[in-house]
Motif scaffolding. Structure first.
Motif, PDB file in Angstrom:
ATOM      1  N   ILE A  56       0.858  -1.182   0.000  1.00 51.27           N
ATOM      2  CA  ILE A  56       0.000   0.000   0.000  1.00 51.27           C
ATOM      3  C   ILE A  56       0.894   1.231   0.000  1.00 51.27           C
ATOM      4  O   ILE A  56       1.740   1.394   0.887  1.00 51.27           O
ATOM      5  N   SER A  57       0.719   2.089  -0.978  1.00 50.46           N
ATOM      6  CA  SER A  57       1.496   3.324  -1.021  1.00 50.46           C
ATOM      7  C   SER A  57       0.927   4.329  -0.031  1.00 50.46           C
ATOM      8  O   SER A  57      -0.195   4.180   0.461  1.00 50.46           O
ATOM      9  N   VAL A  58       1.703   5.359   0.251  1.00 50.89           N
ATOM     10  CA  VAL A  58       1.231   6.420   1.145  1.00 50.89           C
ATOM     11  C   VAL A  58       0.001   7.092   0.543  1.00 50.89           C
ATOM     12  O   VAL A  58      -0.965   7.407   1.242  1.00 50.89           O
ATOM     13  N   ALA A  59       0.036   7.289  -0.782  1.00 47.54           N
ATOM     14  CA  ALA A  59      -1.124   7.893  -1.462  1.00 47.54           C
ATOM     15  C   ALA A  59      -2.358   7.001  -1.318  1.00 47.54           C
ATOM     16  O   ALA A  59      -3.475   7.490  -1.098  1.00 47.54           O
ATOM     17  N   ASP A  60      -2.150   5.682  -1.433  1.00 50.70           N
ATOM     18  CA  ASP A  60      -3.266   4.745  -1.252  1.00 50.70           C
ATOM     19  C   ASP A  60      -3.818   4.851   0.171  1.00 50.70           C
ATOM     20  O   ASP A  60      -5.038   4.848   0.380  1.00 50.70           O
ATOM     21  N   ALA A  61      -2.907   4.909   1.140  1.00 47.79           N
ATOM     22  CA  ALA A  61      -3.335   4.992   2.538  1.00 47.79           C
ATOM     23  C   ALA A  61      -4.142   6.259   2.774  1.00 47.79           C
ATOM     24  O   ALA A  61      -5.180   6.242   3.454  1.00 47.79           O
ATOM     25  N   GLY A  63      -5.826   7.822   0.538  1.00 47.39           N
ATOM     26  CA  GLY A  63      -7.106   7.644  -0.152  1.00 47.39           C
ATOM     27  C   GLY A  63      -8.083   6.803   0.660  1.00 47.39           C
ATOM     28  O   GLY A  63      -9.283   7.102   0.714  1.00 47.39           O
ATOM     29  N   ILE A  64      -7.568   5.760   1.306  1.00 45.04           N
ATOM     30  CA  ILE A  64      -8.415   4.910   2.150  1.00 45.04           C
ATOM     31  C   ILE A  64      -8.977   5.719   3.311  1.00 45.04           C
ATOM     32  O   ILE A  64     -10.166   5.653   3.622  1.00 45.04           O
ATOM     33  N   VAL A  65      -8.105   6.489   3.957  1.00 41.36           N
ATOM     34  CA  VAL A  65      -8.543   7.291   5.095  1.00 41.36           C
ATOM     35  C   VAL A  65      -9.524   8.365   4.642  1.00 41.36           C
ATOM     36  O   VAL A  65     -10.524   8.630   5.321  1.00 41.36           O
ATOM     37  N   ARG A  66      -9.253   9.002   3.494  1.00 40.02           N
ATOM     38  CA  ARG A  66     -10.183  10.006   2.975  1.00 40.02           C
ATOM     39  C   ARG A  66     -11.566   9.395   2.780  1.00 40.02           C
ATOM     40  O   ARG A  66     -12.584   9.991   3.171  1.00 40.02           O
ATOM     41  N   ASN A  67     -11.607   8.204   2.222  1.00 44.72           N
ATOM     42  CA  ASN A  67     -12.888   7.553   1.964  1.00 44.72           C
ATOM     43  C   ASN A  67     -13.615   7.239   3.266  1.00 44.72           C
ATOM     44  O   ASN A  67     -14.828   7.422   3.377  1.00 44.72           O
TER      45      ASN A  67
END
Length: 257
Positions: A56-61, A63-67
């Motif tokens: 999981i990239s930092v950007a993915d993380a 994005g998950i938290v944003r969602n």
């Protein structure tokens, strides 16, 4: 795929919601910091290793938290008008009396020995104050002896008849004379907890808190199901084989890695 679809639905609905459901970069960073503190003792290195292990990239993380934050914002927005009043709490209290009543209980302790002579000797010196100590020193029931003779709460029908007859005849704190069963000779005492009822004034705040949370969750679930049904009609799959058999409504949850 189903999870990805739900994430996209949350994004679209948050956009439709507008300002009340906006999530700022600062809020995302703060939530990631909370996750690191709660799960990794605040260690950035441990958190980075966690992400790498799961690819999981930092950007993915982020994005998950944003969602997840958007989902919580949607929950807050669409349940903002839900109420559970003191009058509702009173009605709930009166309709569910069993939830606020603790029945009387009876906890038994015993000292088990092999002979009546030994039981008589212990009975002559036992008091409520030294019962636990004498049980630890003398009882052949090693399981309860380590607990000062404590057998826990007892119910009728669980014990051998000779023991049960005496245990349920004793008054609170009373110590029996030696009682013989197939296991040996027992000296028994009981601790009786009377039936208690929590009054409405004491229970009201907890009722409102619990039932309001449940009512909000039900309201959001119903809204989510309607929204997902609408989006299912608008979702196009590259192949019918990819279409999930069912789509569950997302639930507002506390973000976690």
């Amino acid at each position: 795929l189903q999870s990805l679809i739900q994430q996209r639905v949350v994004q679209f609905e948050a956009r439709e919601c507008g300002k009340p459901c906006e999530v700022t970069p600062e809020e995302i960073t703060a939530e990631l910091d909370r996750i690191k503190e709660a799960n990794f003792n605040g260690s950035q290195e441990d958190f980075d290793d966690f992400l790498k292990e799961r690819k999981i990239s930092v950007a993915d993380a982020r994005g998950i938290v944003r969602n997840q934050l958007q989902q919580q914002a949607l929950f807050n927005h669409y349940t903002r008008g839900v109420r559970f009043t003191a009058a509702d709490a009173r009605a709930y209290y009166e309709d569910n009396p069993q939830q606020f009543t603790t029945p009387a209980g009876r906890t038994a302790s015993h000292i088990l020995v092999e002979t009546k002579a030994e039981a008589d000797r212990i009975r002559a010196e036992v008091t409520p104050e030294n019962f636990a100590q004498l049980a630890e020193e003398n009882s052949t029931d090693t399981g309860s002896a380590a607990q000062g003779g404590d057998l826990g709460q007892i119910q009728k029908g669980q014990l051998v008849p000779e023991f049960e007859k005496v245990a349920f005849a004793l008054a609170d704190g009373e110590i029996s004379q030696p009682v013989q069963t197939q296991f040996g000779w027992h000296i028994i005492t009981v601790d009786i907890t009377p039936k208690t009822t929590t009054g409405f004034a004491e229970a009201r705040a907890q009722i409102i808190q619990t039932q309001l949370a449940q009512k909000r969750q039900t309201t959001f679930q119903e809204w989510s199901e309607e929204v997902l049904a609408e989006w299912e009609d608008r979702t196009v799959y590259a192949s019918e084989d990819l279409k999930p058999e069912t789509t569950e409504a997302p639930a507002a949850t506390t973000p976690a890695p």
